[in-house]
Design a protein around this motif. Structure first.
Motif, PDB file in Angstrom:
ATOM      1  N   PRO A  25       0.802  -1.228   0.000  1.00  0.00           N
ATOM      2  CA  PRO A  25       0.000   0.000   0.000  1.00  0.00           C
ATOM      3  C   PRO A  25       0.830   1.270   0.000  1.00  0.00           C
ATOM      4  O   PRO A  25       0.417   2.278  -0.595  1.00  0.00           O
ATOM      5  N   LEU A  26       2.005   1.259   0.646  1.00  0.00           N
ATOM      6  CA  LEU A  26       2.846   2.457   0.639  1.00  0.00           C
ATOM      7  C   LEU A  26       3.415   2.701  -0.748  1.00  0.00           C
ATOM      8  O   LEU A  26       3.388   3.829  -1.242  1.00  0.00           O
ATOM      9  N   PHE A  27       3.927   1.633  -1.387  1.00  0.00           N
ATOM     10  CA  PHE A  27       4.455   1.818  -2.740  1.00  0.00           C
ATOM     11  C   PHE A  27       3.344   2.265  -3.685  1.00  0.00           C
ATOM     12  O   PHE A  27       3.563   3.100  -4.573  1.00  0.00           O
ATOM     13  N   ASP A  28       2.148   1.722  -3.496  1.00  0.00           N
ATOM     14  CA  ASP A  28       1.019   2.126  -4.323  1.00  0.00           C
ATOM     15  C   ASP A  28       0.745   3.619  -4.159  1.00  0.00           C
ATOM     16  O   ASP A  28       0.495   4.332  -5.139  1.00  0.00           O
ATOM     17  N   PHE A  29       0.805   4.111  -2.919  1.00  0.00           N
ATOM     18  CA  PHE A  29       0.599   5.536  -2.641  1.00  0.00           C
ATOM     19  C   PHE A  29       1.673   6.390  -3.329  1.00  0.00           C
ATOM     20  O   PHE A  29       1.363   7.393  -3.986  1.00  0.00           O
ATOM     21  N   ILE A  30       2.934   5.985  -3.196  1.00  0.00           N
ATOM     22  CA  ILE A  30       4.036   6.743  -3.797  1.00  0.00           C
ATOM     23  C   ILE A  30       3.939   6.726  -5.319  1.00  0.00           C
ATOM     24  O   ILE A  30       4.106   7.745  -5.996  1.00  0.00           O
ATOM     25  N   GLN A  31       3.638   5.561  -5.869  1.00  0.00           N
ATOM     26  CA  GLN A  31       3.545   5.414  -7.320  1.00  0.00           C
ATOM     27  C   GLN A  31       2.433   6.275  -7.904  1.00  0.00           C
ATOM     28  O   GLN A  31       2.634   7.017  -8.876  1.00  0.00           O
ATOM     29  N   ARG A  32       1.250   6.217  -7.291  1.00  0.00           N
ATOM     30  CA  ARG A  32       0.126   6.997  -7.833  1.00  0.00           C
ATOM     31  C   ARG A  32       0.335   8.489  -7.671  1.00  0.00           C
ATOM     32  O   ARG A  32      -0.016   9.272  -8.556  1.00  0.00           O
ATOM     33  N   ASN A  33       0.935   8.894  -6.563  1.00  0.00           N
ATOM     34  CA  ASN A  33       1.242  10.309  -6.392  1.00  0.00           C
ATOM     35  C   ASN A  33       2.216  10.791  -7.463  1.00  0.00           C
ATOM     36  O   ASN A  33       2.064  11.874  -8.017  1.00  0.00           O
ATOM     37  N   GLY A  34       3.231   9.961  -7.722  1.00  0.00           N
ATOM     38  CA  GLY A  34       4.203  10.327  -8.740  1.00  0.00           C
ATOM     39  C   GLY A  34       3.595  10.421 -10.124  1.00  0.00           C
ATOM     40  O   GLY A  34       3.884  11.344 -10.886  1.00  0.00           O
ATOM     41  N   ARG A  35       2.726   9.494 -10.448  1.00  0.00           N
ATOM     42  CA  ARG A  35       2.130   9.471 -11.786  1.00  0.00           C
ATOM     43  C   ARG A  35       1.083  10.557 -11.989  1.00  0.00           C
ATOM     44  O   ARG A  35       0.900  11.044 -13.099  1.00  0.00           O
ATOM     45  N   GLU A  36       0.402  10.933 -10.923  1.00  0.00           N
ATOM     46  CA  GLU A  36      -0.728  11.846 -11.074  1.00  0.00           C
ATOM     47  C   GLU A  36      -0.393  13.297 -10.737  1.00  0.00           C
ATOM     48  O   GLU A  36      -1.248  14.165 -10.854  1.00  0.00           O
ATOM     49  N   ARG A  37       0.865  13.576 -10.348  1.00  0.00           N
ATOM     50  CA  ARG A  37       1.182  14.934  -9.930  1.00  0.00           C
ATOM     51  C   ARG A  37       1.138  15.927 -11.097  1.00  0.00           C
ATOM     52  O   ARG A  37       0.886  17.113 -10.896  1.00  0.00           O
ATOM     53  N   ILE A  38       1.357  15.447 -12.302  1.00  0.00           N
ATOM     54  CA  ILE A  38       1.339  16.327 -13.468  1.00  0.00           C
ATOM     55  C   ILE A  38      -0.047  16.362 -14.089  1.00  0.00           C
ATOM     56  O   ILE A  38      -0.587  17.426 -14.388  1.00  0.00           O
ATOM     57  N   ASN A  39      -0.639  15.197 -14.277  1.00  0.00           N
ATOM     58  CA  ASN A  39      -1.995  15.088 -14.824  1.00  0.00           C
ATOM     59  C   ASN A  39      -3.013  15.196 -13.692  1.00  0.00           C
ATOM     60  O   ASN A  39      -3.614  14.209 -13.278  1.00  0.00           O
ATOM     61  N   LEU A  40      -3.224  16.402 -13.170  1.00  0.00           N
ATOM     62  CA  LEU A  40      -4.081  16.547 -12.001  1.00  0.00           C
ATOM     63  C   LEU A  40      -5.532  16.199 -12.278  1.00  0.00           C
ATOM     64  O   LEU A  40      -6.272  15.821 -11.373  1.00  0.00           O
ATOM     65  N   ASP A  41      -5.971  16.337 -13.528  1.00  0.00           N
ATOM     66  CA  ASP A  41      -7.368  16.011 -13.844  1.00  0.00           C
ATOM     67  C   ASP A  41      -7.494  14.647 -14.519  1.00  0.00           C
ATOM     68  O   ASP A  41      -8.549  14.296 -15.027  1.00  0.00           O
ATOM     69  N   ALA A  42      -6.395  13.883 -14.511  1.00  0.00           N
ATOM     70  CA  ALA A  42      -6.441  12.552 -15.116  1.00  0.00           C
ATOM     71  C   ALA A  42      -7.033  11.563 -14.124  1.00  0.00           C
ATOM     72  O   ALA A  42      -7.071  11.798 -12.920  1.00  0.00           O
ATOM     73  N   SER A  43      -7.495  10.443 -14.642  1.00  0.00           N
ATOM     74  CA  SER A  43      -8.078   9.409 -13.792  1.00  0.00           C
ATOM     75  C   SER A  43      -7.337   8.096 -14.010  1.00  0.00           C
ATOM     76  O   SER A  43      -6.859   7.809 -15.106  1.00  0.00           O
ATOM     77  N   ALA A  44      -7.234   7.320 -12.938  1.00  0.00           N
ATOM     78  CA  ALA A  44      -6.644   5.986 -12.999  1.00  0.00           C
ATOM     79  C   ALA A  44      -7.777   4.977 -13.015  1.00  0.00           C
ATOM     80  O   ALA A  44      -8.648   4.996 -12.151  1.00  0.00           O
ATOM     81  N   ILE A  45      -7.773   4.109 -14.002  1.00  0.00           N
ATOM     82  CA  ILE A  45      -8.862   3.155 -14.178  1.00  0.00           C
ATOM     83  C   ILE A  45      -8.328   1.744 -13.961  1.00  0.00           C
ATOM     84  O   ILE A  45      -7.334   1.348 -14.566  1.00  0.00           O
TER      85      ILE A  45
END
Length: 320
Positions: free
Chosen positions: A158-178
């Motif tokens: 869960p921690l790596f998942d948190f870090i990974q998603r934060n890293g991926r979504e920091r630029i695409n703020l209005d993007a969605s993960a499906i």
């Protein structure tokens, strides 16, 4: 999916080794790009020496897909591929933590007009990609110029998942993960006129696949690209990325939409997709993710396996 949130649980001692590793990676990622490339190649050499199971898979895939090459040529390609995999670790760190101004200097993007035209017309886009070692940095660089959604599989940690998603979504703020299995979510995004990154080049088993040739070998190929394009009323737009050999960054190309897609049958569409996959891999084979068992599912259950059996480590039982 909702945005990832920090939890006090992440401060538990069980996560301290991961925090330490992430902190060290963050520090190393601050080095100049040219230095990170060299470090990545060194790391790739160690991976090639010690990751014997992964090395066997890469070697087998190269043997299956490039039988015309000599053994020496395939050995050189294997070395280059592990170097690319080592660099990919630092590219991931760059994608997650570098300032946007620093990232932009590495991006050489062509064909953005294809995405912008579809967006202007309210047309959803399946951004058809392939699993290259540069996929993390490629998605980030493109995300700086155009919003793209992405297919996502939750990490077990869960921690790596948190870090990974934060890293991926920091630029695409209005993007969605499906979620990868969320078909309704995928179709909803496409019908809303958005672009979503999707790669149909891996083996997901026989349940939702048909067998068509890839490099002359029958390969389980997902039919989802056709279904998503038809039901989501979306265009299929090929997308490629490549790490430039001169160290100046990355060439990202958004190609024109596929014409007459979906075609007359799912089989014809899968053949067309695999032909495209062959082309983009052949153009830059050293940067492809060869460690995946692409041909693990065979057309018939009695067909001989193409990969050696995995070595399963036995769990140690505690002594009384």
């Amino acid at each position: 999916m909702e945005r990832p949130r920090f939890r006090l649980y992440f401060l538990h001692p069980r996560f301290w080794p991961l925090w330490l590793g992430v902190g060290l990676l963050w520090l190393v990622a601050q080095l100049p790009y040219a230095v990170l490339l060299r470090l990545g190649r060194v790391l790739g050499t160690f991976m090639r020496w010690f990751a014997s199971e992964r090395r066997e898979i890469v070697a087998r895939n190269l043997e299956l897909c490039f039988p015309q090459l000599t053994a020496a040529e395939r050995a050189r390609l294997l070395r280059d591929n592990f170097a690319s995999s080592g660099i990919a670790l630092f590219e991931m760190a760059m994608s997650w933590w570098w300032p946007q101004t620093r990232l932009k200097k590495l991006a050489h993007i062509e064909g953005l007009e294809h995405l912008r035209q579809a967006q202007a017309e309210g047309q959803g886009v399946i951004l058809m990609a392939a699993h290259f070692t540069t996929l993390e940095i490629g998605a980030t660089l493109l995300g700086q110029r155009h919003t793209i959604d992405g297919m996502y599989r939750e990490h077990a940690n869960p921690l790596f998942d948190f870090i990974q998603r934060n890293g991926r979504e920091r630029i695409n703020l209005d993007a969605s993960a499906i979620e990868r299995d969320d078909v309704r979510g995928m179709l909803k995004v496409l019908r809303a006129g958005r672009a979503i990154w999707y790669a149909p080049d891996q083996d997901y088993g026989r349940k939702q696949s048909i067998f068509v040739p890839l490099f002359g070998i029958p390969a389980a190929t997902v039919t989802a690209t056709t279904k998503f394009a038809r039901l989501g009323k979306a265009r299929v737009v090929p997308f490629t990325q490549q790490r430039l050999k001169d160290g100046s960054g990355y060439r990202l190309v958004i190609h024109p939409p596929l014409e007459s897609f979906p075609g007359e049958s799912e089989e014809a569409d899968c053949l067309r997709i695999n032909h495209w996959v062959e082309q983009v891999i052949s153009a830059c084979p050293e940067q492809y993710l060869w460690a995946h068992r692409r041909f693990k599912t065979r057309p018939n259950k009695d067909d001989p396996k193409l990969y050696p059996k995995r070595i399963r480590r036995r769990k140690r039982t505690p002594r009384n």
